[in-house]
Design a protein around this motif. Structure first.
Motif, mmCIF file in Angstrom:
data_model
loop_
_atom_site.group_PDB
_atom_site.id
_atom_site.type_symbol
_atom_site.label_atom_id
_atom_site.label_comp_id
_atom_site.label_asym_id
_atom_site.label_seq_id
_atom_site.Cartn_x
_atom_site.Cartn_y
_atom_site.Cartn_z
ATOM 1 N N HIS B 29 0.831 -1.199 0.000
ATOM 2 C CA HIS B 29 0.000 0.000 0.000
ATOM 3 C C HIS B 29 0.868 1.252 0.000
ATOM 4 O O HIS B 29 1.846 1.348 0.736
ATOM 5 C CB HIS B 29 -0.912 0.016 1.227
ATOM 6 C CG HIS B 29 -2.024 -0.969 1.154
ATOM 7 N ND1 HIS B 29 -2.816 -1.274 2.254
ATOM 8 C CD2 HIS B 29 -2.508 -1.697 0.131
ATOM 9 C CE1 HIS B 29 -3.730 -2.156 1.895
ATOM 10 N NE2 HIS B 29 -3.561 -2.430 0.609
ATOM 11 N N TYR B 31 -0.353 4.358 0.765
ATOM 12 C CA TYR B 31 -0.785 5.260 1.835
ATOM 13 C C TYR B 31 -0.676 4.580 3.194
ATOM 14 O O TYR B 31 -1.145 3.446 3.384
ATOM 15 C CB TYR B 31 -2.233 5.682 1.596
ATOM 16 C CG TYR B 31 -2.783 6.629 2.631
ATOM 17 C CD1 TYR B 31 -3.476 6.152 3.749
ATOM 18 C CD2 TYR B 31 -2.627 8.006 2.514
ATOM 19 C CE1 TYR B 31 -3.977 7.012 4.710
ATOM 20 C CE2 TYR B 31 -3.132 8.878 3.473
ATOM 21 C CZ TYR B 31 -3.801 8.377 4.560
ATOM 22 O OH TYR B 31 -4.294 9.233 5.508
ATOM 23 N N SER B 33 -0.734 5.650 7.615
ATOM 24 C CA SER B 33 -1.091 6.724 8.540
ATOM 25 C C SER B 33 -1.030 6.223 9.982
ATOM 26 O O SER B 33 -1.051 5.014 10.233
ATOM 27 C CB SER B 33 -2.504 7.239 8.236
ATOM 28 O OG SER B 33 -3.437 6.180 8.202
ATOM 29 N N TYR B 48 0.639 11.188 8.231
ATOM 30 C CA TYR B 48 0.361 10.250 7.171
ATOM 31 C C TYR B 48 1.420 10.348 6.084
ATOM 32 O O TYR B 48 2.213 11.303 6.047
ATOM 33 C CB TYR B 48 -1.041 10.463 6.582
ATOM 34 C CG TYR B 48 -1.245 11.772 5.874
ATOM 35 C CD1 TYR B 48 -1.569 12.928 6.582
ATOM 36 C CD2 TYR B 48 -1.132 11.856 4.491
ATOM 37 C CE1 TYR B 48 -1.782 14.133 5.933
ATOM 38 C CE2 TYR B 48 -1.340 13.068 3.838
ATOM 39 C CZ TYR B 48 -1.667 14.198 4.569
ATOM 40 O OH TYR B 48 -1.871 15.399 3.919
ATOM 41 N N ALA B 92 -2.396 2.474 10.066
ATOM 42 C CA ALA B 92 -3.326 2.031 9.033
ATOM 43 C C ALA B 92 -2.707 2.244 7.664
ATOM 44 O O ALA B 92 -1.857 3.121 7.477
ATOM 45 C CB ALA B 92 -4.656 2.783 9.138
ATOM 46 N N SER B 93 -3.145 1.433 6.704
ATOM 47 C CA SER B 93 -2.684 1.599 5.337
ATOM 48 C C SER B 93 -3.843 1.423 4.376
ATOM 49 O O SER B 93 -4.880 0.859 4.741
ATOM 50 C CB SER B 93 -1.571 0.593 5.010
ATOM 51 O OG SER B 93 -2.104 -0.718 4.896
ATOM 52 N N SER B 94 -3.674 1.929 3.171
ATOM 53 C CA SER B 94 -4.698 1.749 2.153
ATOM 54 C C SER B 94 -4.049 1.810 0.780
ATOM 55 O O SER B 94 -2.994 2.413 0.605
ATOM 56 C CB SER B 94 -5.798 2.816 2.278
ATOM 57 O OG SER B 94 -5.301 4.095 1.972
ATOM 58 N N GLY B 99 -8.215 5.825 -0.326
ATOM 59 C CA GLY B 99 -7.792 6.278 0.993
ATOM 60 C C GLY B 99 -8.811 6.063 2.093
ATOM 61 O O GLY B 99 -8.470 6.076 3.260
ATOM 62 N N LEU B 102 -9.349 1.842 4.822
ATOM 63 C CA LEU B 102 -8.165 1.640 5.644
ATOM 64 C C LEU B 102 -8.102 0.242 6.222
ATOM 65 O O LEU B 102 -9.114 -0.317 6.637
ATOM 66 C CB LEU B 102 -8.162 2.649 6.794
ATOM 67 C CG LEU B 102 -7.980 4.125 6.417
ATOM 68 C CD1 LEU B 102 -8.203 5.002 7.643
ATOM 69 C CD2 LEU B 102 -6.598 4.364 5.845
ATOM 70 N N PHE B 104 -6.290 -1.503 9.355
ATOM 71 C CA PHE B 104 -5.672 -1.108 10.613
ATOM 72 C C PHE B 104 -4.861 -2.242 11.221
ATOM 73 O O PHE B 104 -5.193 -3.429 11.062
ATOM 74 C CB PHE B 104 -6.737 -0.708 11.640
ATOM 75 C CG PHE B 104 -7.329 0.659 11.405
ATOM 76 C CD1 PHE B 104 -8.401 0.826 10.549
ATOM 77 C CD2 PHE B 104 -6.805 1.775 12.054
ATOM 78 C CE1 PHE B 104 -8.958 2.080 10.335
ATOM 79 C CE2 PHE B 104 -7.359 3.037 11.851
ATOM 80 C CZ PHE B 104 -8.429 3.192 10.981
#
Lengths: 111, 113
Positions: B29, B31, B33, B48, B92-94, B99, B102, B104
């Motif tokens: 991923h 993204y 955060s 993030y 968390a990622s996506s 976005g 997520l 977690f």
């Protein structure tokens, strides 16, 4: 005033009941609406995802968005003890597109 | 299938101490955060990252640092712990472009005395 308001509960229902969980919001730019489920001492997990207004159904779960009233709902049919968790609404959209979470509603389904 | 892995699960610090919360994801991923979760406050975004080498501040960044040297790892550093930083921290990622969806980790419960 918070951008997203959610009743913290706790909400206690008997097994088999229909559960209604709700959030209100103030930012009319929100377009993406999510429900996350969080079991005790665990991270949240995405349960439902909807874009703009309307309904979305997945098994026993239905997510409903009413943008005119700035109100979203999650319905759980035939609730089970395994549904006992905290349910977090989340939404995003607009210029910043930041994800904003509600504070969560604690649900207990009694066997 | 590990997903998002956070370590440690529990930590107790004294005021003024520093530490790093680790976060790794194996889903490629872009993204990632960090959030903190406090009673009555919900999840609040700390920092993030939209990719390796790129980080930005969230809603409550003061007292925290992050870096992103690889796609997989996104550590959170507490520079000088304060009691106000007692909280549960989630990484968390996506996937890029999703976005809102997520994934977690299981969280780190931090107490600062």
């Amino acid at each position: 005033q918070k951008e997203v308001e959610q009743d913290p509960g706790p909400l206690s229902v008997p097994e088999g009941a229909i559960v209604s969980l709700n959030c209100t919001y103030s930012n009319s730019a929100f377009q993406y609406f999510m429900w996350y489920r969080q079991y005790s001492r665990k991270g949240p997990e995405l349960l439902m995802y909807t874009y703009s207004s309307g309904n979305k159904e997945d098994g026993r779960f239905t997510a409903q968005v009413d943008k005119s009233s700035k109100y979203i709902s999650l319905f759980i049919r035939d609730s089970q003890p395994s549904d006992s968790a905290t349910y977090l609404c989340a939404m995003s959209g607009g210029a910043t597109n930041k994800l904003i979470f509600g504070t969560g509603t604690l649900l207990a389904v009694q066997p | 299938n590990a997903g998002v892995t956070q370590t440690p699960k529990f930590q107790v610090l004294k005021t003024g101490q520093s530490m790093t919360l680790q976060c790794a994801q194996d889903m490629n991923h872009e993204y990632m955060s960090w959030y903190r979760q406090d009673p009555g406050m919900g999840l609040r975004l700390i920092h993030y990252s939209v990719g390796a080498g790129i980080t930005d501040q969230g809603e409550v960044p003061n007292g925290y640092n992050v870096s992103r040297s690889t796609t997989e790892d996104f550590p959170l550093r507490l520079l000088s712990a304060a009691p106000s930083q007692t909280s549960v921290y989630f990484c968390a990622s996506s996937p890029w472009g999703d976005g809102e969806k997520l994934f977690f980790g299981s969280g780190t419960q931090l107490s600062v005395l």
